[in-house]
Write a protein that holds these residues in place. Sequence first.
Motif, short mmCIF file in Angstrom:
data_model
loop_
_atom_site.label_atom_id
_atom_site.label_comp_id
_atom_site.label_asym_id
_atom_site.label_seq_id
_atom_site.Cartn_x
_atom_site.Cartn_y
_atom_site.Cartn_z
N LEU A 49 -25.44 -33.00 0.31
CA LEU A 49 -24.71 -32.24 -0.46
C LEU A 49 -24.13 -31.62 -1.67
O LEU A 49 -23.86 -30.58 -2.01
N CYS A 50 -24.99 -32.45 -2.67
CA CYS A 50 -25.18 -31.93 -4.64
C CYS A 50 -26.60 -30.55 -3.99
O CYS A 50 -25.94 -29.23 -4.74
N ASP A 51 -26.86 -31.33 -3.65
CA ASP A 51 -29.13 -30.09 -3.04
C ASP A 51 -27.19 -28.71 -2.57
O ASP A 51 -28.22 -27.71 -3.02
N ARG A 52 -27.13 -28.94 -1.86
CA ARG A 52 -26.43 -27.69 -0.95
C ARG A 52 -25.69 -27.13 -2.00
O ARG A 52 -25.88 -25.80 -1.85
N ARG A 70 -15.41 -39.60 -1.30
CA ARG A 70 -14.55 -39.71 -0.23
C ARG A 70 -14.32 -38.09 0.19
O ARG A 70 -13.56 -38.14 1.19
N PHE A 71 -14.60 -37.07 0.15
CA PHE A 71 -15.03 -36.07 0.48
C PHE A 71 -15.77 -36.46 2.14
O PHE A 71 -15.46 -35.43 2.97
N CYS A 72 -17.18 -36.83 2.08
CA CYS A 72 -17.86 -37.17 3.05
C CYS A 72 -17.14 -37.88 4.11
O CYS A 72 -16.81 -37.93 4.80
N VAL A 73 -16.21 -39.21 4.04
CA VAL A 73 -15.40 -39.67 4.63
C VAL A 73 -13.88 -38.88 5.05
O VAL A 73 -13.75 -38.80 6.61
N ALA A 74 -14.09 -38.11 4.70
CA ALA A 74 -12.38 -37.08 4.62
C ALA A 74 -12.94 -36.29 5.95
O ALA A 74 -12.26 -35.72 7.17
N ARG A 75 -14.29 -35.88 5.93
CA ARG A 75 -14.48 -35.28 6.65
C ARG A 75 -16.10 -35.23 7.98
O ARG A 75 -16.62 -35.34 8.78
N ASP A 76 -15.57 -36.87 8.53
CA ASP A 76 -16.19 -37.64 8.95
C ASP A 76 -17.71 -37.89 9.00
O ASP A 76 -18.65 -37.90 10.06
N TRP A 77 -18.24 -38.17 7.09
CA TRP A 77 -19.76 -37.54 6.74
C TRP A 77 -20.44 -36.71 8.00
O TRP A 77 -21.21 -36.29 8.10
N ASP A 78 -20.02 -35.00 8.37
CA ASP A 78 -20.26 -33.90 9.24
C ASP A 78 -20.86 -33.40 7.94
O ASP A 78 -19.49 -32.87 6.93
N LEU A 79 -21.83 -32.95 7.34
CA LEU A 79 -21.94 -32.35 6.34
C LEU A 79 -21.96 -31.25 6.19
O LEU A 79 -21.33 -30.44 5.00
N ASP A 80 -21.90 -30.10 7.52
CA ASP A 80 -21.21 -28.59 6.79
C ASP A 80 -19.90 -28.62 6.80
O ASP A 80 -19.43 -28.05 5.78
N GLU A 81 -19.40 -29.63 7.37
CA GLU A 81 -17.56 -29.42 7.18
C GLU A 81 -17.29 -30.19 5.87
O GLU A 81 -16.20 -29.94 5.43
N GLU A 83 -19.93 -30.19 2.89
CA GLU A 83 -19.61 -28.85 2.01
C GLU A 83 -18.55 -27.93 1.64
O GLU A 83 -18.46 -27.18 1.59
N LYS A 84 -18.06 -27.33 3.45
CA LYS A 84 -16.53 -26.23 3.04
C LYS A 84 -15.89 -26.96 2.46
O LYS A 84 -14.96 -25.87 1.60
N MET A 85 -15.67 -27.80 3.08
CA MET A 85 -14.71 -28.25 2.03
C MET A 85 -14.80 -28.50 0.61
O MET A 85 -13.39 -28.23 -0.50
N LEU A 86 -16.24 -29.09 -0.19
CA LEU A 86 -16.43 -28.92 -0.93
C LEU A 86 -16.12 -28.08 -2.27
O LEU A 86 -15.70 -27.71 -3.16
N ARG A 87 -16.76 -26.60 -1.76
CA ARG A 87 -16.49 -26.04 -1.81
C ARG A 87 -16.00 -24.85 -2.43
O ARG A 87 -15.07 -24.15 -3.28
N ALA A 88 -14.33 -25.14 -0.99
CA ALA A 88 -12.91 -24.46 -1.51
C ALA A 88 -12.78 -25.64 -2.45
O ALA A 88 -12.12 -25.31 -2.98
N HIS A 89 -12.86 -26.86 -2.45
CA HIS A 89 -12.14 -27.86 -4.04
C HIS A 89 -12.53 -27.66 -5.11
O HIS A 89 -11.84 -27.39 -5.55
N VAL A 90 -13.92 -26.81 -5.24
CA VAL A 90 -14.52 -25.83 -6.26
C VAL A 90 -14.21 -25.35 -7.11
O VAL A 90 -13.12 -25.30 -8.40
N GLN A 91 -13.64 -23.89 -5.94
CA GLN A 91 -13.09 -22.94 -6.29
C GLN A 91 -11.51 -23.40 -7.09
O GLN A 91 -11.05 -22.70 -7.79
N TRP A 92 -10.92 -24.60 -6.42
CA TRP A 92 -9.12 -24.45 -6.30
C TRP A 92 -9.36 -25.39 -7.80
O TRP A 92 -8.61 -24.96 -8.52
N ARG A 93 -10.10 -25.87 -8.11
CA ARG A 93 -10.15 -26.98 -9.52
C ARG A 93 -10.60 -25.94 -10.52
O ARG A 93 -9.70 -25.47 -11.89
#
Length: 318
Positions: A49-52, A70-81, A83-93
Amino acid sequence: MASLAVSERKTAAADAATIPPTTFIPSAATGSMIPTDLSEEKRQKMTQLCDRLGDELPVPGRTDLLTLYRFCVARDWDLDETEKMLRAHVQWRADAFPIPRSYWEKDPLFLNGAIFPHGRDKVGRPIIVVRSGLFCPNERDLDKCIKAAISCCMDLFMKQGCFSKVTIVYDRQNFSMSQHLDKPLLKELASLFSDNFPESPHAAYLYPCGFVLRGIWAVVQYFFDVKTRSKVFMLADPESFKEHIDASQLISAVGGTSDYVFDIDAFTEAMPQIVVDPWVEKAPGEGVAGEPSVVAAGEGVGGVNDGSGEAAGESKDS
């Protein structure tokens, strides 16, 4: 899952017998540590996830392993989902911070004392008190309320020294459908916590419950993700709180013995004048940038293991 819930209640009861309710001890139960027996496959996913995200993820974010977990758990360890969630979170911050206290401190919702932190549950998780009978949907400013919620959460974690799950005491006394129902506020708060503070709620205890509450819940439950909905419990009487929270940590309105009385001046003065993004810049009085984080021993930053064995017990479903 049922056995885990029973195990946690037993552990909480044992803790309550030996630990003052105001004490915070990082553990898997408080959500402030990565389970010690997390599989190698899941650890590798966090690295991937960090590498992506690469340079899009600030350096403090790359070392904030608990948040990645926590983000991985929230998306049931689906890496694509994830990643999408974390990218949106970075922009949110980037969009959300900094937040000056002066922006929200005079909003009627907080002047009324409708939402404030007070006390800890029997495991040590901080309690957020919500008094929906003091909601003022026709007077409050929605954006100011959300910015205040962000500020309060970040400040709570900074003062505590790390992230943790929170327990919500939702007091519905004196609630009127016509005066106090605030679906836009509930929807925005649900989105905020689901998208940007995942795995934050431990449980929400609602009192009093009845026909009206069940009717409201039938509508607003869909504002929350499935995992969060499963953490909402309707209590028949104030005594039911005390299974989870010591009476000394409960406000008197819900049957507790705490003499705490909400004071808007004390509440706002305890907050920093400006809340900044700890992933980007250091907060006033902090030596280095970076969100408070406690992870399992050997994980890198802030390693703590309380030796209780809870981490191993909880990780199976994480």
